[in-house]
Design an enzyme around this catalytic site. Structure first.
Site, PDB file in Angstrom:
ATOM      1  N   SER A  15       1.658  48.107  23.725  1.00  0.00           N
ATOM      2  CA  SER A  15       2.556  49.219  23.480  1.00  0.00           C
ATOM      3  C   SER A  15       2.935  49.470  22.279  1.00  0.00           C
ATOM      4  O   SER A  15       3.478  50.743  22.168  1.00  0.00           O
ATOM      5  CB  SER A  15       3.981  48.590  24.325  1.00  0.00           C
ATOM      6  OG  SER A  15       4.457  47.442  23.903  1.00  0.00           O
ATOM      7  N   ARG A  16       2.676  48.949  21.264  1.00  0.00           N
ATOM      8  CA  ARG A  16       3.146  49.061  20.027  1.00  0.00           C
ATOM      9  C   ARG A  16       2.147  48.716  19.000  1.00  0.00           C
ATOM     10  O   ARG A  16       1.050  47.890  19.070  1.00  0.00           O
ATOM     11  CB  ARG A  16       4.507  48.572  19.761  1.00  0.00           C
ATOM     12  CG  ARG A  16       5.616  49.519  20.281  1.00  0.00           C
ATOM     13  CD  ARG A  16       6.973  48.815  20.032  1.00  0.00           C
ATOM     14  NE  ARG A  16       7.330  47.543  20.361  1.00  0.00           N
ATOM     15  CZ  ARG A  16       7.570  46.206  19.553  1.00  0.00           C
ATOM     16  NH1 ARG A  16       7.680  46.497  18.426  1.00  0.00           N
ATOM     17  NH2 ARG A  16       7.664  45.092  20.317  1.00  0.00           N
ATOM     18  N   ASP A  64       4.649  39.262  30.998  1.00  0.00           N
ATOM     19  CA  ASP A  64       4.932  38.262  29.466  1.00  0.00           C
ATOM     20  C   ASP A  64       3.909  37.365  29.613  1.00  0.00           C
ATOM     21  O   ASP A  64       3.500  36.503  30.561  1.00  0.00           O
ATOM     22  CB  ASP A  64       6.168  37.604  30.046  1.00  0.00           C
ATOM     23  CG  ASP A  64       6.386  36.367  28.977  1.00  0.00           C
ATOM     24  OD1 ASP A  64       5.749  36.428  28.066  1.00  0.00           O
ATOM     25  OD2 ASP A  64       7.615  35.709  29.374  1.00  0.00           O
ATOM     26  N   ASN A  91      -4.015  40.288  21.460  1.00  0.00           N
ATOM     27  CA  ASN A  91      -3.316  40.911  20.507  1.00  0.00           C
ATOM     28  C   ASN A  91      -1.722  40.576  20.343  1.00  0.00           C
ATOM     29  O   ASN A  91      -1.076  40.551  19.272  1.00  0.00           O
ATOM     30  CB  ASN A  91      -3.474  42.517  20.305  1.00  0.00           C
ATOM     31  CG  ASN A  91      -2.422  43.145  19.486  1.00  0.00           C
ATOM     32  OD1 ASN A  91      -2.662  43.138  18.317  1.00  0.00           O
ATOM     33  ND2 ASN A  91      -1.410  43.635  20.065  1.00  0.00           N
ATOM     34  N   SER A 143      -4.088  35.927  11.645  1.00  0.00           N
ATOM     35  CA  SER A 143      -3.414  36.446  10.692  1.00  0.00           C
ATOM     36  C   SER A 143      -3.834  35.700   9.106  1.00  0.00           C
ATOM     37  O   SER A 143      -4.286  34.494   9.260  1.00  0.00           O
ATOM     38  CB  SER A 143      -2.027  36.281  10.664  1.00  0.00           C
ATOM     39  OG  SER A 143      -1.292  36.517   9.371  1.00  0.00           O
ATOM     40  N   TYR A 156       5.004  30.725  12.769  1.00  0.00           N
ATOM     41  CA  TYR A 156       4.169  31.649  12.812  1.00  0.00           C
ATOM     42  C   TYR A 156       2.753  31.391  12.389  1.00  0.00           C
ATOM     43  O   TYR A 156       1.452  31.436  12.977  1.00  0.00           O
ATOM     44  CB  TYR A 156       4.547  32.984  12.006  1.00  0.00           C
ATOM     45  CG  TYR A 156       3.783  34.107  12.260  1.00  0.00           C
ATOM     46  CD1 TYR A 156       3.586  34.828  13.353  1.00  0.00           C
ATOM     47  CD2 TYR A 156       3.027  34.577  11.309  1.00  0.00           C
ATOM     48  CE1 TYR A 156       2.750  35.860  13.619  1.00  0.00           C
ATOM     49  CE2 TYR A 156       2.182  35.645  11.320  1.00  0.00           C
ATOM     50  CZ  TYR A 156       1.978  36.436  12.400  1.00  0.00           C
ATOM     51  OH  TYR A 156       1.259  37.605  12.661  1.00  0.00           O
ATOM     52  N   LYS A 160      -0.893  30.879  14.204  1.00  0.00           N
ATOM     53  CA  LYS A 160      -2.058  31.758  13.882  1.00  0.00           C
ATOM     54  C   LYS A 160      -3.308  30.869  13.459  1.00  0.00           C
ATOM     55  O   LYS A 160      -4.491  31.123  13.597  1.00  0.00           O
ATOM     56  CB  LYS A 160      -1.619  32.850  12.607  1.00  0.00           C
ATOM     57  CG  LYS A 160      -0.838  33.838  13.241  1.00  0.00           C
ATOM     58  CD  LYS A 160      -1.534  34.678  14.139  1.00  0.00           C
ATOM     59  CE  LYS A 160      -0.467  35.491  14.839  1.00  0.00           C
ATOM     60  NZ  LYS A 160      -0.978  36.585  16.027  1.00  0.00           N
TER      61      LYS A 160
HETATM   62  P1  NAP Z   1       4.526  44.582  16.967  1.00  0.00           P
HETATM   63  O1  NAP Z   1       4.302  45.844  16.262  1.00  0.00           O
HETATM   64  O2  NAP Z   1       5.527  43.773  16.756  1.00  0.00           O
HETATM   65  O3  NAP Z   1       3.840  44.792  18.379  1.00  0.00           O
HETATM   66  C1  NAP Z   1       3.788  43.496  19.397  1.00  0.00           C
HETATM   67  C2  NAP Z   1       3.247  43.835  20.657  1.00  0.00           C
HETATM   68  O4  NAP Z   1       3.205  42.740  21.437  1.00  0.00           O
HETATM   69  C3  NAP Z   1       4.307  44.803  21.465  1.00  0.00           C
HETATM   70  O5  NAP Z   1       3.278  45.453  22.259  1.00  0.00           O
HETATM   71  C4  NAP Z   1       4.849  43.899  22.388  1.00  0.00           C
HETATM   72  O6  NAP Z   1       5.505  44.392  23.693  1.00  0.00           O
HETATM   73  C5  NAP Z   1       3.935  42.635  22.749  1.00  0.00           C
HETATM   74  N1  NAP Z   1       4.613  41.365  23.046  1.00  0.00           N
HETATM   75  C6  NAP Z   1       5.190  40.761  22.433  1.00  0.00           C
HETATM   76  N2  NAP Z   1       5.615  39.469  23.088  1.00  0.00           N
HETATM   77  C7  NAP Z   1       5.026  39.560  24.148  1.00  0.00           C
HETATM   78  C8  NAP Z   1       5.063  39.050  25.478  1.00  0.00           C
HETATM   79  N3  NAP Z   1       5.560  37.664  25.578  1.00  0.00           N
HETATM   80  N4  NAP Z   1       4.142  39.268  26.417  1.00  0.00           N
HETATM   81  C9  NAP Z   1       3.262  40.364  26.382  1.00  0.00           C
HETATM   82  N5  NAP Z   1       3.376  41.204  25.404  1.00  0.00           N
HETATM   83  C10 NAP Z   1       4.142  40.779  24.451  1.00  0.00           C
HETATM   84  O7  NAP Z   1       3.131  43.788  16.375  1.00  0.00           O
HETATM   85  P2  NAP Z   1       1.941  44.022  15.367  1.00  0.00           P
HETATM   86  O8  NAP Z   1       2.432  44.034  14.055  1.00  0.00           O
HETATM   87  O9  NAP Z   1       1.151  45.374  16.022  1.00  0.00           O
HETATM   88  O10 NAP Z   1       0.978  42.793  15.893  1.00  0.00           O
HETATM   89  C11 NAP Z   1       0.035  42.613  16.681  1.00  0.00           C
HETATM   90  C12 NAP Z   1      -0.547  41.417  16.528  1.00  0.00           C
HETATM   91  O11 NAP Z   1      -1.372  41.275  15.268  1.00  0.00           O
HETATM   92  C13 NAP Z   1       0.175  40.093  16.499  1.00  0.00           C
HETATM   93  O12 NAP Z   1      -0.611  38.997  17.033  1.00  0.00           O
HETATM   94  C14 NAP Z   1       0.613  39.708  14.965  1.00  0.00           C
HETATM   95  O13 NAP Z   1       1.064  38.433  14.818  1.00  0.00           O
HETATM   96  C15 NAP Z   1      -0.814  40.235  14.346  1.00  0.00           C
HETATM   97  N6  NAP Z   1      -0.811  40.569  12.963  1.00  0.00           N
HETATM   98  C16 NAP Z   1       0.133  41.398  12.624  1.00  0.00           C
HETATM   99  C17 NAP Z   1       0.338  41.885  11.283  1.00  0.00           C
HETATM  100  C18 NAP Z   1       1.070  42.624  10.505  1.00  0.00           C
HETATM  101  O14 NAP Z   1       1.411  42.770   9.271  1.00  0.00           O
HETATM  102  N7  NAP Z   1       1.598  43.766  11.344  1.00  0.00           N
HETATM  103  C19 NAP Z   1      -0.494  40.851  10.311  1.00  0.00           C
HETATM  104  C20 NAP Z   1      -1.132  39.967  10.549  1.00  0.00           C
HETATM  105  C21 NAP Z   1      -1.229  39.635  12.047  1.00  0.00           C
HETATM  106  P3  NAP Z   1       6.887  45.265  23.644  1.00  0.00           P
HETATM  107  O15 NAP Z   1       6.559  46.666  23.025  1.00  0.00           O
HETATM  108  O16 NAP Z   1       7.297  45.478  24.978  1.00  0.00           O
HETATM  109  O17 NAP Z   1       7.685  44.424  22.763  1.00  0.00           O
END
Ligand code: NAP
Length: 248
Positions: A15-16, A64, A91, A143, A156, A160
């Site tokens: 979703s995001r 979830d 993801n 990550s 976290y 990871k």
């Molecule tokens: P984000 O913008 O916070 O989006 C998180 C997504 O996960 C949303 O779609 C959320 O749904 C969903 N989600 C959270 N909890 C969930 C659950 N219990 N069941 C199903 N869906 C769930 O995160 P992002 O930055 O895109 O990160 C995506 C992935 O990349 C993560 O695993 C994160 O650890 C990894 N990552 C991110 C970064 C970074 O800098 N952003 C860096 C390294 C790794 P809702 O919209 O309904 O809340």
């Protein structure tokens, strides 16, 4: 898979942020995208709209990933509708940051339940249809923090790092069935997850990135499309860093 075959792609947390970008990147008339999300219905509808606008089909389901029954129902629906799963991108992820001494057990558990158990439940669910197909791609979003650590993110980082051990083990287990399992380790990517950080923290992050900019979700998506493609047939059990050089 031949160039004209239909394929089913599943993205958790679509979703995001990065997940939304992944879903949109897979938009194609021959690809059916399913994604789940935690609670954000409006954002999920926007992902569905973007995929459709780009010429594909996507269905978002509120499920979830930490819940065994929700995950079972999610994949039961997908397999009953399309009969297969070609690509799974694990993801969805959360943070509950804080220094170790202040980390509540509930925060530790929440991060492990979503980031680690969620990945396990989803991967176990696709293993059977992929084994039956004798093909499949599993891509886990870890990550850079899981490799180098980060003060204030012990829960976290542990989750990871756990994803990487899981990736390598399952890659060995499923290789004989023509299923590849790889991890992508993003650095700091501009999404809601990093937007929540203070300007001071963001500035200090920037100092750690040799390429001198934060990443965009599309930087991650490009690698995921590659790992899901025919060109990546011979790659399994790897961790691909996409972090602007944070880990060299
Ligand atoms: P984000 O913008 O916070 O989006 C998180 C997504 O996960 C949303 O779609 C959320 O749904 C969903 N989600 C959270 N909890 C969930 C659950 N219990 N069941 C199903 N869906 C769930 O995160 P992002 O930055 O895109 O990160 C995506 C992935 O990349 C993560 O695993 C994160 O650890 C990894 N990552 C991110 C970064 C970074 O800098 N952003 C860096 C390294 C790794 P809702 O919209 O309904 O809340």
């Amino acid at each position: 898979m031949s160039a004209t075959e239909k394929r089913t792609v599943v993205v958790t947390g679509g979703s995001r942020g990065i997940g939304k970008s992944i879903c949109t990147a897979f938009a194609d008339p021959d690809t059916t995208v399913y994604f789940n999300y935690a609670s954000n219905h409006a954002a999920a509808a926007e992902t569905e709209r973007l995929v459709q606008e780009a010429g594909g089909r996507a269905t978002g389901i509120c499920a979830d990933i930490a819940s065994e029954t929700a995950v079972a129902d999610f994949f039961q629906k997908i397999v009953s509708e399309t009969g297969r799963v070609d690509v799974l991108v694990n993801n969805a992820g959360i943070t509950r940051d804080g220094l170790l001494v202040r980390t509540k057990t509930a925060d530790w558990d929440a991060v492990m339940d979503v980031n680690l158990k969620g990945m396990f439940l989803c991967t176990r669910a696709v293993a059977k249809p992929m084994i039956k197909q004798h093909s499949g791609r599993i891509i886990n979003i870890s990550s850079v923090v899981g490799v180098v650590g980060n003060a204030g993110q012990s829960n976290y980082a542990a989750s990871k790092a756990g994803m990487i051990g899981f990736t390598k083990s399952v890659a060995r287990e499923l290789a004989s069935r023509n299923i590849t399992v790889n991890a992508v380790a993003p650095g700091y990517i501009v999404t809601d997850m990093t937007e929540a950080l203070s300007e001071k923290v963001k500035e200090s992050m920037l100092q750690q990135i040799p390429l001198g900019r934060l990443g965009q979700p599309e930087d991650i998506t490009a690698v995921i499309l590659f790992l899901a493609s025919r060109q990546a047939n011979y790659i399994t059990g790897q961790v691909i860093h996409v972090s602007g050089g944070m880990y060299i």
